[in-house]
Design an enzyme around this catalytic site. Structure first.
Site, mmCIF file in Angstrom:
data_model
loop_
_atom_site.group_PDB
_atom_site.id
_atom_site.type_symbol
_atom_site.label_atom_id
_atom_site.label_comp_id
_atom_site.label_asym_id
_atom_site.label_seq_id
_atom_site.Cartn_x
_atom_site.Cartn_y
_atom_site.Cartn_z
ATOM 1 N N CYS A 11 -6.735 -5.440 -7.354
ATOM 2 C CA CYS A 11 -6.555 -4.843 -6.339
ATOM 3 C C CYS A 11 -5.777 -6.048 -5.428
ATOM 4 O O CYS A 11 -4.930 -6.039 -4.279
ATOM 5 C CB CYS A 11 -7.544 -4.332 -5.360
ATOM 6 S SG CYS A 11 -9.018 -5.108 -5.591
ATOM 7 N N HIS A 12 -5.825 -7.266 -5.595
ATOM 8 C CA HIS A 12 -5.343 -8.424 -5.196
ATOM 9 C C HIS A 12 -3.722 -8.427 -5.121
ATOM 10 O O HIS A 12 -3.047 -9.095 -4.516
ATOM 11 C CB HIS A 12 -5.884 -9.598 -5.911
ATOM 12 C CG HIS A 12 -5.474 -9.901 -7.121
ATOM 13 N ND1 HIS A 12 -6.583 -9.485 -8.124
ATOM 14 C CD2 HIS A 12 -4.513 -10.205 -7.955
ATOM 15 C CE1 HIS A 12 -5.823 -9.670 -9.399
ATOM 16 N NE2 HIS A 12 -4.762 -10.360 -9.181
ATOM 17 N N ASN A 48 -14.316 1.178 -3.505
ATOM 18 C CA ASN A 48 -14.400 1.247 -4.788
ATOM 19 C C ASN A 48 -13.757 0.029 -5.652
ATOM 20 O O ASN A 48 -12.955 0.040 -6.371
ATOM 21 C CB ASN A 48 -13.759 2.399 -5.503
ATOM 22 C CG ASN A 48 -14.379 3.639 -5.001
ATOM 23 O OD1 ASN A 48 -15.428 4.177 -5.570
ATOM 24 N ND2 ASN A 48 -13.844 4.292 -3.905
ATOM 25 N N TYR A 74 0.903 -1.407 0.125
ATOM 26 C CA TYR A 74 -0.004 0.022 -0.200
ATOM 27 C C TYR A 74 0.796 1.236 0.084
ATOM 28 O O TYR A 74 0.599 2.473 -0.685
ATOM 29 C CB TYR A 74 -0.916 0.060 1.173
ATOM 30 C CG TYR A 74 -1.978 -0.964 1.187
ATOM 31 C CD1 TYR A 74 -3.137 -0.915 0.381
ATOM 32 C CD2 TYR A 74 -1.769 -2.405 1.639
ATOM 33 C CE1 TYR A 74 -4.099 -1.829 0.219
ATOM 34 C CE2 TYR A 74 -2.660 -3.211 1.690
ATOM 35 C CZ TYR A 74 -3.839 -2.833 0.779
ATOM 36 O OH TYR A 74 -4.891 -3.967 0.974
ATOM 37 N N GLU A 87 0.254 -16.346 -9.545
ATOM 38 C CA GLU A 87 0.908 -15.437 -10.276
ATOM 39 C C GLU A 87 2.270 -15.614 -10.007
ATOM 40 O O GLU A 87 3.133 -15.129 -10.612
ATOM 41 C CB GLU A 87 0.474 -13.942 -9.786
ATOM 42 C CG GLU A 87 -1.079 -13.564 -10.085
ATOM 43 C CD GLU A 87 -1.321 -13.347 -11.512
ATOM 44 O OE1 GLU A 87 -0.714 -12.417 -11.940
ATOM 45 O OE2 GLU A 87 -2.243 -13.849 -12.290
#
Length: 85
Positions: free
Chosen positions: A53-54, A46, A23, A80
């Site tokens: 956002c993961h 949002n 973040y 990933e």
DNA sequence: CATTTGACGCCAA
DNA sequence: TTTGGCGCCAAAT
């Protein structure tokens, strides 16, 4: 117009596959290194399918939170190749 | 308009 | 190592 919120969206959308930003890193890229609180707040209120956002995790290395459950988030990151857990 | 909230970050104990 | 507390910012109430 590029408000902090829009920058956050852009930055998160630009995160390459296999990369995870904290973040604080996102806030820094967005232009405000100290707005890490706002980043989480923005993404939380949002949730958008265009925004991976993961790929945004905490500085501690913990996954943090996710709209659909941190479990899915962890699995996605592992798929990933970005997670270390 | 004032106050609280929240997917955070870092330091002291 | 874990817990508690403070700081910081945008959006919601």
């Amino acid at each position: 117009m590029m408000t902090f919120t829009e920058k956050v969206y852009t930055v998160v959308k630009r995160i390459p596959k296999g990369t995870v930003l904290t973040y604080k890193q996102v806030a820094t890229r967005a232009g405000k290194p100290k707005a890490y609180r706002a980043v989480g707040n923005i993404l939380n209120k949002n949730f958008n399918p265009e925004i991976p956002c993961h790929r945004v995790v905490r500085s501690d290395g913990t996954v943090g939170g996710y709209n659909r459950g941190s479990v899915s988030k962890r699995r996605i990151l592992r798929a990933e190749g970005a997670s270390m857990l």
